[in-house]
Design an enzyme around this catalytic site. Structure first.
Site, PDB file in Angstrom:
ATOM      1  N   ASN A 111      67.726   7.401 -65.904  1.00 40.64           N
ATOM      2  CA  ASN A 111      68.087   7.417 -67.318  1.00 40.64           C
ATOM      3  C   ASN A 111      67.228   8.389 -68.131  1.00 40.64           C
ATOM      4  OD1 ASN A 111      65.842   5.811 -67.080  1.00 40.64           O
ATOM      5  ND2 ASN A 111      66.856   3.923 -67.728  1.00 40.64           N
ATOM      6  N   ASP A 141      66.275   1.842 -58.491  1.00 46.18           N
ATOM      7  CA  ASP A 141      66.181   0.654 -59.361  1.00 46.18           C
ATOM      8  C   ASP A 141      67.544   0.085 -59.738  1.00 46.18           C
ATOM      9  OD1 ASP A 141      63.451   0.796 -59.317  1.00 46.18           O
ATOM     10  OD2 ASP A 141      63.285   1.845 -61.222  1.00 46.18           O
ATOM     11  N   GLU A 240      57.538  -5.766 -58.137  1.00 45.40           N
ATOM     12  CA  GLU A 240      56.310  -5.178 -58.704  1.00 45.40           C
ATOM     13  C   GLU A 240      56.301  -5.289 -60.226  1.00 45.40           C
ATOM     14  OE1 GLU A 240      56.352  -0.982 -57.667  1.00 45.40           O
ATOM     15  OE2 GLU A 240      57.991  -0.569 -59.060  1.00 45.40           O
ATOM     16  N   LEU A 304      58.102   3.776 -48.861  1.00 47.12           N
ATOM     17  CA  LEU A 304      59.079   3.809 -47.759  1.00 47.12           C
ATOM     18  C   LEU A 304      60.434   3.282 -48.229  1.00 47.12           C
ATOM     19  CD1 LEU A 304      56.927   2.585 -44.734  1.00 47.12           C
ATOM     20  CD2 LEU A 304      57.396   4.924 -45.484  1.00 47.12           C
TER      21      LEU A 304
END
Lengths: 404, 404
Positions: A111, A141, A240, A304
């Protein structure tokens, strides 16, 4: 819409790379080669920073076998950048384009990149240089508006689901508490994909913590203790990006000398601090009956997730497809736009998975974040069947395991 | 050597599991089915602790399709254990075997497991119960004596090499310093396997730190700075077992509330502490010219190294083979022994890779650790062509990438 607008085209890659971002790059190149008005196809080294420094590579004649090899290579083949161009910077970009004879600007990114695209477009107009700017979506994401999902997400989800499935067997081999930290700053899609790992009732992940649900330390300990006392082990998926009730990301406060990028994003990846902190909370918070200390381990899957060289087949095809479609928009005479993926076949039950692409406005996606739909949550520590039906068709066949 | 020795057989798995440890389990079962003197084939749940608790599973009639599915499943299908049996414990094991009518004892594990095998054998003799004990090797650390390499290592090395190859592209996309921490307590084989990732001159890993070479913080910073100033990025492979000049493992001193197993091994895996510490040293120790702060990230590959479900094809075959060979030793009337892999074809140049199995004494492998041969090092921060020739044939085809 076809009209006359001759000039060179330039393509850049921006933001965190993915396993299939080069498919999109190659898709754009292939699409542009069908356009007689494109005089030259250039690539920016490391996004707009390469363009401003005139560090560009000529892709006009790159042989198809090289393109095909690049398409199957993870991470940005042109190099990426975290640079966030402000107005002044965008004027420099427009000037560089004018100097290079570039009329078509393609930027593959999230974005923030869509926003950059929009500002470049405006800046060019302001300096009186007509340009056509297109955004090609990517992000592990999965947080871009208007799209069913974003290129890059299915491959990262495939890695996460495979990793949880294998690690759940490791956790069952030597029972204990295992915490796995998954990428995802604001949106929990990738962490939620861990749920695809389950084959049988007792398989992990047993607990899933997403950034969309406020994280409470006491509840976390109680959750782990409940699962552990029931089945003698506990595999945990943690984003996270988990944040407390005040919306503060817990991980960001834990990394020593955490680094901040130009977009104001504080470093969350590339550190095991969050996993270690949670691991320590469990070690201190739970005393198992029977004397033996509780085995607690944390892994942070790290980069990864976005570069593992076993992409989802659907993701590879679609990432190429959105690149070609974006080039097609230019070929049809559109002056700007981004691309969204629309699911046209659910992939659930007897209905095959199918998708198509559509043009959306740059402003539809620029600087906005899509979150998980509330229907995708099942309470505070799991995802719904609705999410499974959404995600499973995207990742491709996962390895299947046996048991004694 | 054939003689009459009728009874049940039992198989257990011990220590850190691998991606192919179930191939060995299935190999033993298949081999024993050819032996008319074996009345029953049992499996211990979680190694000797399951045996002592009489938690066993009957594998005598397990269908071949189930065995085949299990063989392709990572981690110990019977469950593993970190329990280190002392003399008293071994007497309990011998008693459990007597009660279950078990005459043949197979233990799949590392050097600690081989030692356990040896003590069980002695304990049984002491309580006047004749048994035959066999050790089946496995360990991702590749640190067992007498073997060219150990089952489990090639698959873990395949993961590490693939991960470094993909991550090197990620590091090239967004240049900076990237530190990847690899498993390996005392032996550097697995970290060294990162070198297989290189396709071209500037590919990572650019620096390799092994437990066999004393780690010096100042030299580390200087190494990173030298590489970074030359090529603008630096990918580092670090063994979790790196130790200072006094032989103290640096990682073990960093984990908060680090846990210790029965073998006296202090926790090194399941934490990002070492990577984070090294990352922080680089952030503080290096100030790049040009103003911008240096991007530094650390990933700790963790348990995925030993369970990733894409094993080396050679490893899968050999792990099954050592299991069958161990069963064959029993079938031929041997009273004890372990198995070593001998390389009979180098796999280098025009010579195909080939290997065979041989019987070795339990004491040859018990509680001993093999280190990397000095000829495998190239200075303090790289491995030699000799190591590459040794390792490359084992891991199978790696993904190949393109470039622009």
């Amino acid at each position: 819409m076809s009209d006359s607008f001759e000039g060179a085209a330039i393509i850049g890659q921006s933001g965190g790379p993915t396993a299939v971002i080069n498919q999109s790059l190659v898709g754009v190149v292939e699409g542009l080669r069908e356009n007689g008005q494109i005089t030259k196809i250039l690539g920016m080294r490391h996004g707009v920073s390469g363009l401003v420094a005139r560090d560009v590579v000529d892709l006009t004649q790159t042989p198809q076998d090289v393109l095909d090899a690049v398409a199957q290579t993870p991470s940005a083949a042109l190099g990426s950048t975290r640079e966030k161009p402000d107005r002044d910077y965008c004027v420099k970009i427009a000037e560089a384009c004018r100097e290079l004879g570039v009329r078509y600007f393609f930027y593959v990114g999230g974005n923030d990149s869509s926003d950059a695209c929009r500002i470049v477009n405006e800046s060019a107009r302001e300096v009186g240089y007509e340009m056509r700017c297109f955004h090609v979506p990517k992000t592990v994401d999965n947080d871009l508006m208007e799209s069913d999902h974003t290129p890059g997400f299915p491959s990262a989800a495939r890695f996460v689901a495979s990793a949880f499935r294998a690690d759940s067997r490791d956790n069952a081999s030597i029972p204990g508490v295992k915490i796995n930290v998954v990428m995802g700053r604001h949106a929990g899609f990738l962490t939620a994909a861990a749920a695809l790992a389950r084959e049988d009732e007792n398989d992990g992940p047993h607990l899933i913590y997403l950034p969309e649900v406020a994280f409470d330390t006491d509840r976390f300990i109680a959750d782990v203790e409940r699962v552990y006392s029931k089945i003698g082990r506990c595999q945990v998926a943690v984003s996270e990006g988990i944040a407390n009730a005040e919306g503060v990301a817990i991980g960001a406060t834990l990394i020593e000398n955490a680094q901040t990028d130009d977009h104001g994003n504080v470093q969350l990846s590339g550190s095991g601090a969050l996993g270690d902190q949670l691991s320590n909370l469990v070690k201190k918070g739970i005393t198992p009956t029977g004397g033996r200390s509780l085995r607690v381990r944390a892994d942070t899957f790290g980069y990864l997730q976005r570069c593992w060289p076993d992409p989802s087949p659907i993701d590879s095809v679609e990432a190429r497809g959105v690149g070609r479609f974006a080039a097609g928009l230019a070929n049809e005479g559109h002056v700007d736009g981004s691309v969204a993926i629309v699911r046209t076949g659910s992939g659930v039950g007897s209905e095959a998975y199918a998708s198509k692409y559509k043009r959306i406005e740059l402003t539809d996606v620029a600087a906005k974040t899509k979150h998980m739909d509330p229907s995708f949550f099942a309470g505070k520590i799991d995802v719904s069947q609705g999410f499974m039906d959404y995600c499973e068709p995207l990742v491709g066949e996962l390895p299947r395991f046996g048991a004694l």
